[in-house]
Motif scaffolding. Structure first.
Motif, short mmCIF file in Angstrom:
data_model
loop_
_atom_site.label_atom_id
_atom_site.label_comp_id
_atom_site.label_asym_id
_atom_site.label_seq_id
_atom_site.Cartn_x
_atom_site.Cartn_y
_atom_site.Cartn_z
N ASP A 115 0.80 -1.23 0.00
CA ASP A 115 0.00 0.00 0.00
C ASP A 115 0.83 1.28 0.00
O ASP A 115 0.29 2.38 -0.01
CB ASP A 115 -0.92 0.04 1.23
CG ASP A 115 -1.94 -1.09 1.21
OD1 ASP A 115 -2.28 -1.52 0.10
OD2 ASP A 115 -2.39 -1.51 2.28
N ILE A 116 2.17 1.16 0.01
CA ILE A 116 3.04 2.33 0.12
C ILE A 116 3.90 2.49 -1.12
O ILE A 116 4.50 1.53 -1.62
CB ILE A 116 3.95 2.23 1.36
CG1 ILE A 116 3.13 2.32 2.65
CG2 ILE A 116 5.01 3.32 1.34
CD1 ILE A 116 2.55 3.69 2.93
N THR A 117 3.97 3.74 -1.64
CA THR A 117 4.91 4.08 -2.70
C THR A 117 5.85 5.14 -2.17
O THR A 117 5.41 6.24 -1.79
CB THR A 117 4.17 4.63 -3.94
OG1 THR A 117 3.28 3.65 -4.45
CG2 THR A 117 5.16 5.03 -5.02
N THR A 164 1.70 0.39 12.02
CA THR A 164 1.59 1.81 11.65
C THR A 164 0.89 1.98 10.31
O THR A 164 0.01 2.83 10.16
CB THR A 164 3.00 2.44 11.58
OG1 THR A 164 3.60 2.40 12.87
CG2 THR A 164 2.93 3.88 11.11
N ILE A 165 1.28 1.14 9.34
CA ILE A 165 0.67 1.22 8.01
C ILE A 165 -0.83 0.91 8.09
O ILE A 165 -1.65 1.58 7.45
CB ILE A 165 1.35 0.27 7.02
CG1 ILE A 165 2.85 0.61 6.89
CG2 ILE A 165 0.66 0.31 5.67
CD1 ILE A 165 3.11 2.03 6.42
N ASN A 166 -1.19 -0.09 8.88
CA ASN A 166 -2.60 -0.43 9.05
C ASN A 166 -3.38 0.73 9.66
O ASN A 166 -4.51 1.03 9.25
CB ASN A 166 -2.75 -1.68 9.92
CG ASN A 166 -2.33 -2.95 9.20
OD1 ASN A 166 -2.35 -3.00 7.98
ND2 ASN A 166 -1.95 -3.96 9.96
N ARG A 167 -2.76 1.37 10.63
CA ARG A 167 -3.41 2.53 11.26
C ARG A 167 -3.58 3.67 10.27
O ARG A 167 -4.65 4.29 10.20
CB ARG A 167 -2.58 3.00 12.47
CG ARG A 167 -3.15 4.23 13.16
CD ARG A 167 -2.27 4.69 14.30
NE ARG A 167 -2.17 3.67 15.34
CZ ARG A 167 -1.44 3.82 16.45
NH1 ARG A 167 -0.72 4.92 16.62
NH2 ARG A 167 -1.42 2.88 17.36
N LEU A 168 -2.56 3.94 9.48
CA LEU A 168 -2.64 5.01 8.49
C LEU A 168 -3.70 4.71 7.43
O LEU A 168 -4.46 5.60 7.03
CB LEU A 168 -1.28 5.19 7.80
CG LEU A 168 -0.17 5.81 8.66
CD1 LEU A 168 1.17 5.67 7.95
CD2 LEU A 168 -0.46 7.27 8.95
N THR A 169 -3.76 3.44 6.98
CA THR A 169 -4.74 3.05 5.97
C THR A 169 -6.16 3.25 6.49
O THR A 169 -7.04 3.76 5.79
CB THR A 169 -4.54 1.58 5.57
OG1 THR A 169 -3.21 1.41 5.07
CG2 THR A 169 -5.54 1.17 4.50
#
Length: 354
Positions: free
Chosen positions: A25-27, A111-116
């Motif tokens: 999910d990150i670029t 962290t990524i899950n929280r941001l998403t």
């Protein structure tokens, strides 16, 4: 999501770049060794999240984050540091997360899950229509319509939309008038629960902000025709485009078709305001020799209130000035019909002419 890294340690940037490359999910769109470089980039390119070191020379991460807030950037900030003592300051700057070096894959995944989840919630909005009825939907007007458990649940939400923020005591007095305070508060609490439940299935329950004394609606998470209408009314609008937008918003009376007694006074005030706008705009069209547009504006005003004396007089004078005797004669007859015993519903008389 588009991400950038700002850290003066090259090894830290390299390791985080490798970890982020593993996340679907990150670029990663930029990696910078100074805050100045990162700030210059984000001013020109859209970025969703900044992984930001705190202790850097010249400009530290806290200063960088503060500048983002001041300049209205929407990027989320995740602080990455080897020191834990800055956590309180970081969250005061609305940080989305705080990671301690060395960063593990597992901790970064959280962290990524929280941001998403945050981005998904930010994208969700309630679209509320108050003119010409009452309708609440998710996302755009064609989205899912919120279904309320009962008319009282719907009325409470309508009341919160109208007030924005209101005390529990005022709600109880207004919506449960005649009940004992204890009974009213119990009804209020259960009705708030059902509002939350209706919103929860769309992840929008946090639109409702409750405290022991107040209940509020988060205006940042909603689009409401009433709010935009009031904002435009309070501004010194002059253009034809503004009038068109006001007319688009004002599709009918406030909460039209609903028997909300608490809204009747407000509905009349807004209708009078809209009529006043239409008459002013019609007068300007006359001055510009745009007679056909002026006539339509006057008729629209009379459609809203056929008994409005100023609007009736304005249209009669308009026909007289232009020598339109037949239309003047027809209008006089229609006005007389309004006051006759066998008159049709007032709205139909002028609506049929638009």
């Amino acid at each position: 999501m588009k991400a950038m890294i700002v850290d003066d340690e090259e090894l830290a940037r390299s390791r985080l770049s490798i970890l982020l490359a593993e996340v679907e999910d990150i670029t990663l769109c930029g990696s910078f060794g100074t805050a100045a470089e990162g700030l210059n980039y984000i001013e020109k390119q859209p970025v969703d999240v900044v992984f930001l070191d705190i202790t850097m020379p010249e400009m530290d991460g806290l200063e960088f984050a503060n500048l983002l807030l001041e300049r209205g950037h929407s990027a989320s900030v995740v602080f990455v540091t080897g020191y834990g003592e800055y956590a309180l300051e970081a969250f005061e700057l609305e940080a989305s997360d705080y990671l301690l070096k060395p960063i593990s894959r597992e901790r970064l995944a959280k962290t990524i899950n929280r941001l998403t989840k945050m981005k998904r919630m930010e994208a969700s909005r309630l679209y509320i229509t108050c003119f010409g009825g009452f309708r609440v939907s998710v996302q755009e007007e064609g989205g899912h319509v919120i279904s309320w458990r009962s008319p009282k649940v719907e009325e409470l939400f309508a009341y919160l939309v109208w007030k924005g923020s209101v005390s529990r005591d005022e709600i109880a007095d207004t919506l449960w008038e005649g009940f004992t305070l204890d009974k009213a508060m119990k009804n209020l609490n259960s009705t708030v629960y059902y509002i939350r439940k209706a919103l929860q299935q769309y992840g929008l329950e946090d639109c409702l902000i409750t405290t022991r004394k107040q209940i509020s609606l988060d205006s940042k998470r909603v689009f409401c025709d009433l709010y935009e209408f009031q904002q435009m009314q309070n501004s010194a609008w002059k253009t034809e485009k503004d009038l068109e937008r006001l007319s688009e918003l004002y599709r009918g009376g406030l909460f039209q078709g609903k028997t909300y007694e608490w809204s009747f006074g407000k509905a009349q005030t807004l209708e009078k305001s809209m009529i006043s706008n239409l008459l002013k705009a019609g007068e300007k069209r006359e001055q510009l020799k745009l007679e056909e547009e002026a006539e339509q504006l006057y008729l629209r005003a009379l459609e809203l209130d056929p008994f409005h004396e100023i609007a009736c007089g304005r249209l009669l004078n308009f026909y007289m000035r232009l020598g339109r005797k037949e239309k003047e004669k027809q209008l006089r007859k229609e006005i007389e019909k309004l006051f006759s015993d066998d008159a049709p519903p007032p709205l139909l008389i002028f609506k049929n002419r638009l």
